[in-house]
Design an enzyme around this catalytic site. Structure first.
Site: not given
Ligand code: FUB
Length: 338
Positions: A237, A30
């Protein structure tokens, strides 16, 4: 052609950072990249093996701290500045320190991060430092009115900062309508408009929202909202915002179809018109990114699970140059060059 333009650099990068994990001594994911004080700073999640089985809630992403990475240039060694913030030092948070971002204003640096409280609900917090690499001191409470995950803080040309956030499934965005939580709320039906990411302008001190968060609309080229059943294009997301030639590029992950996509608009609040893919699926379930301009070129920071042999919650941050065509469209990258 983009390949030509970057031909020499790619050869150089093969010998350095590009296409390889930026670091291999820890797992990182991320990545939110920024240029601060002339250097590239990367704010990633710090993946760990906590022994929690995979589920759609994302419980296996059990991260508990953040490390900040930096590089003098794209070909320089990467420095790990150590633990910048640990969940034990965040009063309101209990677990799962997911994708963070950072911003700077008036000589201070702000680390924004989601975490679960003891009631199992995500909120977004902020921690402050005098340096880009921390350590950061967390505020005692999460940001009022914040919820869900994946904060991305964008500074517009006039110095105004906006936070984009939200993520469905494990990110809990489906439990909110009009900023209110209800555990019985679910994703809209396939034929209904998809849930949008959320945006709020930051207050002058960067510690709060300046107004009630607003949902962002992503539409197709005909102006129709993307539908909840359109899993290849709808927001899931991993929000990010950058600007190119005066236009606002909102980019995100489609989650269960594993694409990084983007949509273009004329205002930081949208609406944004879906414009295509930035990155085809990587090894691993999640895909997440940032786009950072360094010395006049844009770079995609992303992650995959190659180093761990495909373990979805043990990821590694990588970087690749991106190119635009004459119409301002981003040329889609294939993570493994196929
Ligand atoms: O790293 C945890 C979660 O996985 C992140 O918040 C999302 O965007 C995905 O990458």
């Amino acid at each position: 052609m983009p390949e030509k333009q970057y031909e020499n650099e790619i050869e150089t990068y093969k010998e350095s950072a590009i296409s390889k994990p930026l670091v291999e001594h820890i797992y990182t994911a991320d990545p939110s990249a920024h240029v601060f004080e002339g250097k590239i700073y990367i704010y990633p999640s710090h993946d760990i093996e906590a022994g929690i089985p995979f589920n759609d809630n994302g419980d296996h992403f059990a991260m508990c701290d953040y490390h900040v990475l930096s590089m003098d240039s794209l070909t320089s060694p990467v420095q790990d500045h150590g633990v910048a913030l640990h969940v034990d030092n965040v009063k309101w948070a209990e677990r799962q320190m997911w994708a963070p971002d950072a911003a700077t204003k008036n000589g201070k640096y702000f680390l924004y991060f989601p975490a679960k409280k003891s009631d199992g609900i995500f909120q977004i917090g902020v921690a402050v430092s005098n340096t880009p690499h921390g350590p950061f001191m967390a505020q005692p409470e999460p940001i009022g009115g914040s919820y869900s995950i994946d904060p991305a803080v964008f500074e517009d040309d006039d110095g105004t900062h906006y936070m984009y956030f939200g993520g469905i499934w494990g990110g809990q965005l489906q439990n909110y309508r009009d900023n209110k939580y209800n555990a019985s709320f679910a994703e809209p039906q396939d034929g209904e408009p998809a849930l949008g990411p959320i945006v709020a302008k930051m207050s002058g001190d960067m510690l709060e929202f300046d107004h009630t968060p607003r949902e962002i609309l992503i539409v197709d080229e005909g102006g129709k909202p993307l539908l909840a059943g359109d899993h290849e294009r709808r927001f899931f997301e991993a929000s990010w915002m950058h600007k190119h030639k005066g236009k606002y590029y909102f980019s995100y992950s489609t989650g269960n179809t594993h694409y990084l996509c983007y949509a273009i608009g004329d205002s930081p609040y949208g609406p944004f018109v879906y414009a295509g893919r930035i990155l085809e699926p990587v090894v691993g379930w999640t895909t997440h990114h940032s786009i950072c301009e360094f010395e006049g070129k844009h770079y995609l920071f992303y992650h995959d699970s190659t180093l761990s042999g495909g373990v979805t919650h043990l990821r590694s941050v990588k970087v690749a140059p991106i190119e635009y065509d004459d119409d301002g469209k981003i040329i889609t990258l294939s993570p493994y060059g196929d």
